[in-house]
Scaffold this active site. Structure first.
Site, PDB file in Angstrom:
ATOM      1  CG  HIS A 115      -1.815   1.132   1.381  1.00 56.68           C
ATOM      2  ND1 HIS A 115      -3.123   1.124   0.953  1.00 56.68           N
ATOM      3  CD2 HIS A 115      -1.598   2.372   1.911  1.00 56.68           C
ATOM      4  CE1 HIS A 115      -3.675   2.301   1.208  1.00 56.68           C
ATOM      5  NE2 HIS A 115      -2.779   3.086   1.797  1.00 56.68           N
ATOM      6  CD  GLU A 116       2.004   3.729   3.639  1.00 60.49           C
ATOM      7  OE1 GLU A 116       2.512   4.822   3.344  1.00 60.49           O
ATOM      8  OE2 GLU A 116       0.820   3.628   4.016  1.00 60.49           O
ATOM      9  CG  HIS A 119       0.050   6.090  -0.577  1.00 62.10           C
ATOM     10  ND1 HIS A 119      -1.072   6.713  -1.084  1.00 62.10           N
ATOM     11  CD2 HIS A 119      -0.344   5.530   0.600  1.00 62.10           C
ATOM     12  CE1 HIS A 119      -2.092   6.522  -0.254  1.00 62.10           C
ATOM     13  NE2 HIS A 119      -1.682   5.802   0.777  1.00 62.10           N
ATOM     14  CD  GLU A 178      -5.540   5.623   2.085  1.00 59.38           C
ATOM     15  OE1 GLU A 178      -5.570   4.590   2.757  1.00 59.38           O
ATOM     16  OE2 GLU A 178      -4.479   6.135   1.701  1.00 59.38           O
TER      17      GLU A 178
END
Ligand SMILES: [Zn+2]
Length: 248
Positions: A115-116, A119, A178
């Site tokens: 997820h990071e 980003h 998100e």
């Protein structure tokens, strides 16, 4: 000042970027160097191994050359009891001591780092820093923001990175950011050989555990039913990507 309309890998969303990745990377490196790191925690090998596996497969979608080469990434366990983890532009990944009770297995860590890293790959920090700087300082000041060392400027950068608790300012990532990070992160972890089913389980577990006193990670990454429903909807796509890679 760098100005351009670009598109996010995989999702194809258009985005306006007024802060360059090089500027972000320079500020991120400075902030990372100031953090309290645990020097002798053997779990750093687990974080590094999972992180590098995610980066290897994420690089296939790095059309804009945002991700530094593998040997340039720095990994650290941060001496902080609050459950939080982050990846910053330029190749800095931090995992707080306080995150391990929520994410101890490789699959769980792959959920968070997938997820990071998503980003970073999607350059969400550039959009966020731009937005925060414009709101706080005004358009004229953005041009000088990388040289300005005031607390106010520093707060704007950290908030853009999804950090900023020390200033008491935590801005949630937008719903679209998100969703993109969840979608790409799920694909990355599946491609890297981790079980994507761990993703909705992690978010639900984390959400339940933090419902009374939301920690930093939860404040910037609110977990709701929409997130969990979307992760379930992307599950077959993520598994298909994993299967297509495992075949010769
Ligand atoms: Zn996020």
């Amino acid at each position: 000042m760098f100005t351009g309309c670009e598109t996010v890998p995989i999702t194809g969303r258009s985005q306006l970027l007024i802060i360059s990745n090089a500027e972000l990377s320079a500020v991120a490196a400075g902030e990372f160097s100031k953090m309290n790191k645990v020097s002798n925690d053997p779990r750093i090998e687990q974080i590094r191994r999972v992180g590098l596996n995610i980066l290897t497969v994420a690089r296939r979608d790095d059309a804009h050359g945002v991700l530094p080469p593998a040997n340039k990434w720095e990994f650290a366990i941060i001496d902080d009891k609050s459950p939080n983890a982050f990846a910053m532009p330029g190749g800095k990944i931090g995992f707080n001591v306080g995150m391990f009770p929520y994410a101890a297995t490789d699959d769980d860590i792959a959920v968070i780092l997938g997820h990071e890293v998503a980003h970073v790959l999607s350059r969400h920090s550039s959009e966020r820093v731009s937005q925060v700087l414009l709101v706080q300082l005004g358009a004229v000041a953005v041009d000088h923001a990388t040289k300005n060392q005031s607390a106010r400027t520093r707060q704007a950068w950290l908030t853009g990175f999804g950090l900023g608790a020390q200033f008491g300012m935590l801005l949630p990532f937008s719903r679209s950011h998100e969703s993109e990070a969840d979608h790409l992160g799920l694909i990355f972890m599946a491609r890297a050989g981790y079980n994507p089913e761990a993703a909705p389980l992690f978010w639900r577990r984390f959400s339940n555990a933090s419902s009374t006193k939301p920690p930093e990670f939860f404040s910037t990454h609110p977990a709701d039913e929409t997130r969990i429903r979307q992760l379930q909807a992307w599950m077959s796509e993520a598994k298909a990507q994993a299967n297509s890679l495992s075949k010769p």
